[in-house]
Design an enzyme around this catalytic site. Structure first.
Site, PDB file in Angstrom:
ATOM      1  N   THR A 163      -5.563  -7.115  10.762  1.00  0.00           N
ATOM      2  CA  THR A 163      -5.851  -5.839  10.102  1.00  0.00           C
ATOM      3  C   THR A 163      -5.334  -4.666  10.926  1.00  0.00           C
ATOM      4  O   THR A 163      -4.723  -3.737  10.385  1.00  0.00           O
ATOM      5  CB  THR A 163      -7.383  -5.683   9.901  1.00  0.00           C
ATOM      6  OG1 THR A 163      -7.891  -6.859   9.259  1.00  0.00           O
ATOM      7  CG2 THR A 163      -7.699  -4.458   9.060  1.00  0.00           C
ATOM      8  N   TYR A 202     -12.398  -2.237  -3.603  1.00  0.00           N
ATOM      9  CA  TYR A 202     -12.928  -2.303  -2.240  1.00  0.00           C
ATOM     10  C   TYR A 202     -14.455  -2.168  -2.201  1.00  0.00           C
ATOM     11  O   TYR A 202     -15.006  -1.782  -1.169  1.00  0.00           O
ATOM     12  CB  TYR A 202     -12.268  -1.228  -1.376  1.00  0.00           C
ATOM     13  CG  TYR A 202     -10.892  -1.625  -0.863  1.00  0.00           C
ATOM     14  CD1 TYR A 202     -10.713  -2.748  -0.049  1.00  0.00           C
ATOM     15  CD2 TYR A 202      -9.766  -0.870  -1.178  1.00  0.00           C
ATOM     16  CE1 TYR A 202      -9.463  -3.108   0.423  1.00  0.00           C
ATOM     17  CE2 TYR A 202      -8.505  -1.231  -0.701  1.00  0.00           C
ATOM     18  CZ  TYR A 202      -8.365  -2.353   0.112  1.00  0.00           C
ATOM     19  OH  TYR A 202      -7.124  -2.709   0.593  1.00  0.00           O
ATOM     20  N   GLU A 250      -9.333 -10.801  -8.012  1.00  0.00           N
ATOM     21  CA  GLU A 250      -8.444  -9.656  -7.793  1.00  0.00           C
ATOM     22  C   GLU A 250      -7.235  -9.706  -8.728  1.00  0.00           C
ATOM     23  O   GLU A 250      -6.823  -8.676  -9.272  1.00  0.00           O
ATOM     24  CB  GLU A 250      -8.001  -9.620  -6.322  1.00  0.00           C
ATOM     25  CG  GLU A 250      -9.148  -9.262  -5.382  1.00  0.00           C
ATOM     26  CD  GLU A 250      -8.825  -9.408  -3.896  1.00  0.00           C
ATOM     27  OE1 GLU A 250      -9.719  -9.163  -3.070  1.00  0.00           O
ATOM     28  OE2 GLU A 250      -7.672  -9.751  -3.562  1.00  0.00           O
ATOM     29  N   HIS A 310      -2.185  -5.527   1.526  1.00  0.00           N
ATOM     30  CA  HIS A 310      -3.462  -6.216   1.317  1.00  0.00           C
ATOM     31  C   HIS A 310      -3.156  -7.638   0.901  1.00  0.00           C
ATOM     32  O   HIS A 310      -2.205  -7.869   0.153  1.00  0.00           O
ATOM     33  CB  HIS A 310      -4.277  -5.552   0.198  1.00  0.00           C
ATOM     34  CG  HIS A 310      -5.334  -6.480  -0.356  1.00  0.00           C
ATOM     35  ND1 HIS A 310      -6.536  -6.684   0.271  1.00  0.00           N
ATOM     36  CD2 HIS A 310      -5.326  -7.324  -1.428  1.00  0.00           C
ATOM     37  CE1 HIS A 310      -7.235  -7.602  -0.410  1.00  0.00           C
ATOM     38  NE2 HIS A 310      -6.518  -7.998  -1.448  1.00  0.00           N
ATOM     39  N   ARG A 344       2.439  -6.589   9.350  1.00  0.00           N
ATOM     40  CA  ARG A 344       1.742  -5.447   9.952  1.00  0.00           C
ATOM     41  C   ARG A 344       2.302  -5.109  11.335  1.00  0.00           C
ATOM     42  O   ARG A 344       2.386  -3.937  11.703  1.00  0.00           O
ATOM     43  CB  ARG A 344       0.242  -5.704   9.982  1.00  0.00           C
ATOM     44  CG  ARG A 344      -0.376  -5.516   8.578  1.00  0.00           C
ATOM     45  CD  ARG A 344      -1.764  -6.059   8.486  1.00  0.00           C
ATOM     46  NE  ARG A 344      -2.472  -5.661   7.270  1.00  0.00           N
ATOM     47  CZ  ARG A 344      -3.591  -6.226   6.860  1.00  0.00           C
ATOM     48  NH1 ARG A 344      -4.132  -7.205   7.561  1.00  0.00           N
ATOM     49  NH2 ARG A 344      -4.176  -5.814   5.744  1.00  0.00           N
ATOM     50  N   ASN A 352      -2.151   0.176   6.761  1.00  0.00           N
ATOM     51  CA  ASN A 352      -1.627  -1.081   7.297  1.00  0.00           C
ATOM     52  C   ASN A 352      -0.760  -1.875   6.312  1.00  0.00           C
ATOM     53  O   ASN A 352      -0.707  -3.097   6.364  1.00  0.00           O
ATOM     54  CB  ASN A 352      -2.758  -1.918   7.899  1.00  0.00           C
ATOM     55  CG  ASN A 352      -3.820  -2.271   6.880  1.00  0.00           C
ATOM     56  OD1 ASN A 352      -3.686  -1.952   5.706  1.00  0.00           O
ATOM     57  ND2 ASN A 352      -4.863  -2.939   7.318  1.00  0.00           N
ATOM     58  N   LYS A 398       0.824  -1.213   0.000  1.00  0.00           N
ATOM     59  CA  LYS A 398       0.000   0.000   0.000  1.00  0.00           C
ATOM     60  C   LYS A 398       0.864   1.272   0.000  1.00  0.00           C
ATOM     61  O   LYS A 398       2.080   1.215   0.202  1.00  0.00           O
ATOM     62  CB  LYS A 398      -0.935  -0.041   1.219  1.00  0.00           C
ATOM     63  CG  LYS A 398      -1.953  -1.203   1.161  1.00  0.00           C
ATOM     64  CD  LYS A 398      -2.932  -1.156   2.330  1.00  0.00           C
ATOM     65  CE  LYS A 398      -3.937  -2.306   2.250  1.00  0.00           C
ATOM     66  NZ  LYS A 398      -4.966  -2.221   3.337  1.00  0.00           N
ATOM     67  N   ARG A 431      -2.129 -14.424   4.523  1.00  0.00           N
ATOM     68  CA  ARG A 431      -2.916 -13.780   5.582  1.00  0.00           C
ATOM     69  C   ARG A 431      -2.194 -13.899   6.931  1.00  0.00           C
ATOM     70  O   ARG A 431      -2.187 -12.966   7.735  1.00  0.00           O
ATOM     71  CB  ARG A 431      -4.320 -14.397   5.683  1.00  0.00           C
ATOM     72  CG  ARG A 431      -5.192 -14.206   4.457  1.00  0.00           C
ATOM     73  CD  ARG A 431      -5.713 -12.808   4.288  1.00  0.00           C
ATOM     74  NE  ARG A 431      -6.672 -12.411   5.301  1.00  0.00           N
ATOM     75  CZ  ARG A 431      -7.366 -11.273   5.242  1.00  0.00           C
ATOM     76  NH1 ARG A 431      -7.214 -10.414   4.234  1.00  0.00           N
ATOM     77  NH2 ARG A 431      -8.215 -10.963   6.197  1.00  0.00           N
ATOM     78  N   PHE A 460     -15.512   3.821   6.849  1.00  0.00           N
ATOM     79  CA  PHE A 460     -14.148   4.182   6.457  1.00  0.00           C
ATOM     80  C   PHE A 460     -13.905   4.100   4.953  1.00  0.00           C
ATOM     81  O   PHE A 460     -12.782   4.284   4.495  1.00  0.00           O
ATOM     82  CB  PHE A 460     -13.137   3.303   7.211  1.00  0.00           C
ATOM     83  CG  PHE A 460     -13.325   1.811   7.009  1.00  0.00           C
ATOM     84  CD1 PHE A 460     -12.852   1.188   5.875  1.00  0.00           C
ATOM     85  CD2 PHE A 460     -13.980   1.052   7.978  1.00  0.00           C
ATOM     86  CE1 PHE A 460     -13.026  -0.183   5.682  1.00  0.00           C
ATOM     87  CE2 PHE A 460     -14.153  -0.321   7.796  1.00  0.00           C
ATOM     88  CZ  PHE A 460     -13.677  -0.932   6.642  1.00  0.00           C
TER      89      PHE A 460
HETATM   90  P1  ATP Z   1      -7.147  -6.068   3.267  1.00  0.00           P
HETATM   91  O1  ATP Z   1      -8.488  -6.318   2.616  1.00  0.00           O
HETATM   92  O2  ATP Z   1      -6.586  -4.710   2.914  1.00  0.00           O
HETATM   93  O3  ATP Z   1      -6.205  -7.181   3.018  1.00  0.00           O
HETATM   94  P2  ATP Z   1      -8.182  -6.992   5.771  1.00  0.00           P
HETATM   95  O4  ATP Z   1      -8.799  -8.074   4.955  1.00  0.00           O
HETATM   96  O5  ATP Z   1      -7.297  -7.371   6.901  1.00  0.00           O
HETATM   97  O6  ATP Z   1      -7.327  -6.025   4.836  1.00  0.00           O
HETATM   98  P3  ATP Z   1     -10.727  -5.640   5.692  1.00  0.00           P
HETATM   99  O7  ATP Z   1     -11.728  -5.826   6.751  1.00  0.00           O
HETATM  100  O8  ATP Z   1     -10.925  -6.325   4.381  1.00  0.00           O
HETATM  101  O9  ATP Z   1      -9.291  -6.022   6.307  1.00  0.00           O
HETATM  102  O10 ATP Z   1     -10.575  -4.082   5.465  1.00  0.00           O
HETATM  103  C1  ATP Z   1      -9.978  -3.608   4.277  1.00  0.00           C
HETATM  104  C2  ATP Z   1      -9.086  -2.439   4.591  1.00  0.00           C
HETATM  105  O11 ATP Z   1      -9.891  -1.346   5.037  1.00  0.00           O
HETATM  106  C3  ATP Z   1      -8.090  -2.664   5.729  1.00  0.00           C
HETATM  107  O12 ATP Z   1      -6.904  -3.291   5.325  1.00  0.00           O
HETATM  108  C4  ATP Z   1      -7.836  -1.250   6.181  1.00  0.00           C
HETATM  109  O13 ATP Z   1      -6.881  -0.613   5.317  1.00  0.00           O
HETATM  110  C5  ATP Z   1      -9.183  -0.589   6.005  1.00  0.00           C
HETATM  111  N1  ATP Z   1      -9.924  -0.608   7.264  1.00  0.00           N
HETATM  112  C6  ATP Z   1     -10.530  -1.671   7.848  1.00  0.00           C
HETATM  113  N2  ATP Z   1     -11.099  -1.335   9.012  1.00  0.00           N
HETATM  114  C7  ATP Z   1     -10.838  -0.010   9.177  1.00  0.00           C
HETATM  115  C8  ATP Z   1     -11.147   0.947  10.183  1.00  0.00           C
HETATM  116  N3  ATP Z   1     -11.846   0.601  11.264  1.00  0.00           N
HETATM  117  N4  ATP Z   1     -10.718   2.213   9.999  1.00  0.00           N
HETATM  118  C9  ATP Z   1     -10.009   2.575   8.915  1.00  0.00           C
HETATM  119  N5  ATP Z   1      -9.686   1.720   7.924  1.00  0.00           N
HETATM  120  C10 ATP Z   1     -10.089   0.454   8.062  1.00  0.00           C
HETATM  121 MG    MG Z   2      -9.951  -7.710   3.185  1.00  0.00          MG
END
Ligand code: ATP
Ligand code: MG
Length: 137
Positions: free
Chosen positions: A91, A49, A126, A115, A102, A112, A9, A85, A57
């Site tokens: 996350t 997304y 994807e 992805h 992370r 973070n 990212k 993962r 968010f």
């Molecule tokens: P990713 O999809 O990026 O691999 P993830 O699967 O661990 O991450 P998701 O729940 O899919 O987490 O959320 C996607 C992304 O949205 C997160 O990686 C983070 O960048 C952002 N995100 C998630 N929760 C929050 C939050 N509470 N506040 C701000 N950003 C958030």
């Molecule tokens: Mg995700």
């Protein structure tokens, strides 16, 4: 063998961490079989997304993902989706396990660092959004 989709990212490219993150990926036994540095358009980020579009968010997330260059990757290995993962960590970096990407590098739940796809089906979709077959080897 399986493939997953990864993004380094904008916080990773901004802090010159792409090599450090790739070292963790490769040490975990995942092979980087596709890799390209791009600037994500707003349209690409919103599509990518889309599942989160009703979340509070979402706007912030799209802003962040388009705020600087990202490195999109295809990773290959045994159980690549689950393994990546695990290597990424939770996350929220405050909850991420020792040694994960992370835990080592992420600044906040929003910024973070990486992805990774959360299922084999999503990985396929994807990868197809960002790579053609001839860009993977
Ligand atoms: P990713 O999809 O990026 O691999 P993830 O699967 O661990 O991450 P998701 O729940 O899919 O987490 O959320 C996607 C992304 O949205 C997160 O990686 C983070 O960048 C952002 N995100 C998630 N929760 C929050 C939050 N509470 N506040 C701000 N950003 C958030
Ligand atoms: Mg995700």
């Amino acid at each position: 063998t399986e493939r997953t989709f990864s993004i380094l990212k904008p916080d990773a490219t901004r802090r010159n961490l792409t090599g450090a993150v790739n070292a963790v990926i490769e040490a975990a036994g995942l092979r980087i079989v596709g890799q390209r540095r791009i600037r994500m358009s707003r349209e690409q980020a919103e599509k990518f997304y889309e599942v989160h579009k009703e979340r509070p968010f979402f706007g912030e997330l799209v802003e962040f993902m388009t705020s600087g260059p990202v490195v999109v990757q295809v990773l290959e290995g045994e159980n690549a989706v689950a393994k990546y993962r695990e290597v990424m960590g939770a996350t929220n970096p405050a909850q991420a396990a020792e040694g994960t990407i992370r835990k080592q590098f992420a600044e906040s739940v929003g910024e973070n660092t990486v992805h990774g796809s959360d299922s084999v089906d999503n990985a396929k979709a994807e990868i197809a959004q960002f790579f053609t077959d001839d860009q993977i080897a």
